[in-house]
Design a protein around this motif. Sequence first.
Motif, PDB file in Angstrom:
ATOM      1  N   ARG A 188       0.789  -1.337   0.048  1.00 38.59           N
ATOM      2  CA  ARG A 188      -0.107   0.002  -0.016  1.00 38.59           C
ATOM      3  C   ARG A 188       1.075   1.330   0.125  1.00 38.59           C
ATOM      4  NH1 ARG A 188      -3.440  -1.828   5.184  1.00 38.59           N
ATOM      5  NH2 ARG A 188      -1.334  -2.719   5.667  1.00 38.59           N
ATOM      6  N   THR A 189       0.354   2.475  -0.650  1.00 32.98           N
ATOM      7  CA  THR A 189       0.955   3.613  -0.585  1.00 32.98           C
ATOM      8  C   THR A 189      -0.016   4.606  -0.265  1.00 32.98           C
ATOM      9  OG1 THR A 189       0.446   4.069  -3.046  1.00 32.98           O
ATOM     10  CG2 THR A 189       2.754   3.044  -2.557  1.00 32.98           C
ATOM     11  N   PHE A 190       0.662   5.826   0.331  1.00 37.99           N
ATOM     12  CA  PHE A 190      -0.253   6.886   0.671  1.00 37.99           C
ATOM     13  C   PHE A 190       0.233   8.173   0.360  1.00 37.99           C
ATOM     14  CE2 PHE A 190       0.210   3.176   3.561  1.00 37.99           C
ATOM     15  CZ  PHE A 190      -1.120   3.118   3.866  1.00 37.99           C
ATOM     16  N   ASP A 191      -0.636   9.283   0.627  1.00 39.33           N
ATOM     17  CA  ASP A 191      -0.295  10.729  -0.059  1.00 39.33           C
ATOM     18  C   ASP A 191       0.409  11.315   1.105  1.00 39.33           C
ATOM     19  OD1 ASP A 191      -1.521  10.573  -2.655  1.00 39.33           O
ATOM     20  OD2 ASP A 191      -3.590  10.171  -1.190  1.00 39.33           O
ATOM     21  N   ALA A 192       0.043  10.943   2.366  1.00 42.61           N
ATOM     22  CA  ALA A 192       0.561  11.606   3.695  1.00 42.61           C
ATOM     23  C   ALA A 192       1.188  10.701   4.645  1.00 42.61           C
ATOM     24  CB  ALA A 192      -0.355  12.738   4.220  1.00 42.61           C
ATOM     25  N   VAL A 193       2.047  10.834   5.357  1.00 44.32           N
ATOM     26  CA  VAL A 193       2.728  10.002   6.449  1.00 44.32           C
ATOM     27  C   VAL A 193       2.834  10.970   7.738  1.00 44.32           C
ATOM     28  CG1 VAL A 193       4.331   8.616   7.685  1.00 44.32           C
ATOM     29  CG2 VAL A 193       3.734   8.143   5.340  1.00 44.32           C
ATOM     30  N   VAL A 194       1.826  11.202   8.604  1.00 41.28           N
ATOM     31  CA  VAL A 194       2.058  11.793   9.730  1.00 41.28           C
ATOM     32  C   VAL A 194       2.309  11.312  11.182  1.00 41.28           C
ATOM     33  CG1 VAL A 194       0.263  13.385   8.736  1.00 41.28           C
ATOM     34  CG2 VAL A 194      -0.588  11.632  10.229  1.00 41.28           C
ATOM     35  N   ALA A 195       2.855  11.926  12.016  1.00 37.99           N
ATOM     36  CA  ALA A 195       2.755  11.447  13.596  1.00 37.99           C
ATOM     37  C   ALA A 195       2.873  12.470  14.469  1.00 37.99           C
ATOM     38  CB  ALA A 195       4.026  10.636  13.514  1.00 37.99           C
ATOM     39  N   GLY A 196       1.839  12.365  15.162  1.00 42.24           N
ATOM     40  CA  GLY A 196       1.346  13.552  16.228  1.00 42.24           C
ATOM     41  C   GLY A 196       1.915  13.065  17.643  1.00 42.24           C
ATOM     42  N   THR A 197       3.146  13.611  17.962  1.00 36.89           N
ATOM     43  CA  THR A 197       3.572  13.538  19.326  1.00 36.89           C
ATOM     44  C   THR A 197       4.037  12.075  19.454  1.00 36.89           C
ATOM     45  OG1 THR A 197       1.982  15.106  20.170  1.00 36.89           O
ATOM     46  CG2 THR A 197       3.606  14.103  21.801  1.00 36.89           C
ATOM     47  N   PRO A 203       4.985   9.783  -4.793  1.00 32.81           N
ATOM     48  CA  PRO A 203       5.725  10.801  -5.279  1.00 32.81           C
ATOM     49  C   PRO A 203       4.948  12.052  -5.095  1.00 32.81           C
ATOM     50  CG  PRO A 203       5.957   9.202  -7.178  1.00 32.81           C
ATOM     51  CD  PRO A 203       4.881   8.728  -6.186  1.00 32.81           C
ATOM     52  N   GLY A 204       5.582  13.116  -4.338  1.00 33.43           N
ATOM     53  CA  GLY A 204       4.946  14.319  -3.822  1.00 33.43           C
ATOM     54  C   GLY A 204       4.199  14.241  -2.638  1.00 33.43           C
ATOM     55  N   GLY A 205       4.063  12.776  -2.073  1.00 35.51           N
ATOM     56  CA  GLY A 205       3.331  12.662  -0.928  1.00 35.51           C
ATOM     57  C   GLY A 205       4.342  13.501   0.378  1.00 35.51           C
ATOM     58  N   ARG A 206       3.420  13.819   1.319  1.00 31.73           N
ATOM     59  CA  ARG A 206       4.317  14.473   2.387  1.00 31.73           C
ATOM     60  C   ARG A 206       4.516  13.717   3.644  1.00 31.73           C
ATOM     61  NH1 ARG A 206       5.775  19.190   3.431  1.00 31.73           N
ATOM     62  NH2 ARG A 206       5.073  19.896   1.111  1.00 31.73           N
ATOM     63  N   LEU A 207       5.396  13.912   4.448  1.00 33.91           N
ATOM     64  CA  LEU A 207       5.893  13.363   5.781  1.00 33.91           C
ATOM     65  C   LEU A 207       5.722  14.560   6.765  1.00 33.91           C
ATOM     66  CD1 LEU A 207       6.877  11.111   7.788  1.00 33.91           C
ATOM     67  CD2 LEU A 207       9.127  12.011   6.999  1.00 33.91           C
ATOM     68  N   ALA A 208       4.941  14.393   7.734  1.00 32.48           N
ATOM     69  CA  ALA A 208       4.645  15.785   8.500  1.00 32.48           C
ATOM     70  C   ALA A 208       4.656  14.989  10.044  1.00 32.48           C
ATOM     71  CB  ALA A 208       3.319  16.268   8.275  1.00 32.48           C
ATOM     72  N   LEU A 209       5.581  15.255  10.759  1.00 36.58           N
ATOM     73  CA  LEU A 209       5.867  14.829  12.059  1.00 36.58           C
ATOM     74  C   LEU A 209       5.581  16.131  13.068  1.00 36.58           C
ATOM     75  CD1 LEU A 209       9.300  13.200  11.031  1.00 36.58           C
ATOM     76  CD2 LEU A 209       6.998  12.220  10.849  1.00 36.58           C
ATOM     77  N   PHE A 210       4.690  15.931  14.047  1.00 36.21           N
ATOM     78  CA  PHE A 210       4.386  17.039  14.711  1.00 36.21           C
ATOM     79  C   PHE A 210       4.247  16.862  16.133  1.00 36.21           C
ATOM     80  CE2 PHE A 210       0.934  15.573  12.142  1.00 36.21           C
ATOM     81  CZ  PHE A 210       0.125  15.268  12.860  1.00 36.21           C
ATOM     82  N   TRP A 211       4.760  18.006  17.026  1.00 30.23           N
ATOM     83  CA  TRP A 211       4.839  17.748  18.387  1.00 30.23           C
ATOM     84  C   TRP A 211       4.130  19.201  19.102  1.00 30.23           C
ATOM     85  CZ3 TRP A 211       8.597  16.254  15.385  1.00 30.23           C
ATOM     86  CH2 TRP A 211       9.175  14.917  15.538  1.00 30.23           C
ATOM     87  N   HIS A 212       3.407  18.963  20.233  1.00 32.97           N
ATOM     88  CA  HIS A 212       3.154  20.317  20.963  1.00 32.97           C
ATOM     89  C   HIS A 212       4.319  20.471  21.868  1.00 32.97           C
ATOM     90  CE1 HIS A 212      -0.995  20.045  20.002  1.00 32.97           C
ATOM     91  NE2 HIS A 212      -1.272  18.948  20.659  1.00 32.97           N
TER      92      HIS A 212
END
Length: 280
Positions: A111-120, A140-149
């Motif tokens: 499987r493939t995805f348009d975004a991989v995210v990780a919240g805290t 291709p063009g997919g976004r990796l977004a890693l975020f923290w408070h």
Amino acid sequence: MPTQPAGQAPPSDPAPHRHRRMAESFGVDAERYDRTRPSYPDAMVERIAATAPGPGVLDVGCGTGTAARQFQAAGCTVLGVEPDARMADFARRSGVEVEVAAFEAWDPAGRTFDAVVAGTAWHWVDPVEGAAKAARVLRPGGRLALFWHVFDLPPALAGAFTEAYRQVMPDSPFTIDPRAPRSAMDGYRPLFDKAADGVREVGGFDEPERWRFDWERSYTRDEWLDQLPTSGALTTLPPDGLARVLEGAGAAVDAMGGVFTMSYATVVVTAARTGEAGPA
């Protein structure tokens, strides 16, 4: 969503992802975790969704589904990966599809995805192995977004918590270093740098960026004490130790009039998948 002693910099340990007992301890009270942990800024969710090439999102370390539900509300289709079966079960009951695994060991089954995210959550993932896995599953063009408070407690409250925690767990690898930087943002910068360095090391991404979203939230004494047991520093404490920490924190909030306002900054480390060949 604090995972370190509240209001302080994250642990100085260079590899928190190796502390699997703590990383997989948050499901001890999944209902409380979901009820008390703050959600993410809508503007952040909307920006991540808008800069991904499509609606397919993989949520790494999805926990009880807080971020996943926000992305669903923004029109995304979300699959969560979560190592704690108790947290995954709660997320499923809230309408999130979840597979139980540590991200490094998870099988994407083509499987493939348009975004991989990780919240805290990304600090519980090996930064190089995690970035390599993300590169493999992103289109291709997919976004990796890693975020923290990131937040700074009022000094009196931070000091009371620090002292109580030091007394209860003086030998913990997550015990607060009194020499640590006073600003939580300063303390988090090495974590952000490590995440970005992992992305650079594996290749297949453009240059990582940082996005910042500022906001505030007020807490009563009861609201703050309800949230504290969900922090990574406290989930493994025995009941008597937890009671001592909560007593100290509660007394400090009482001394402030029973309510305080927390200033938060939600920081995103993000990069787009290029069309170049990534790691095998």
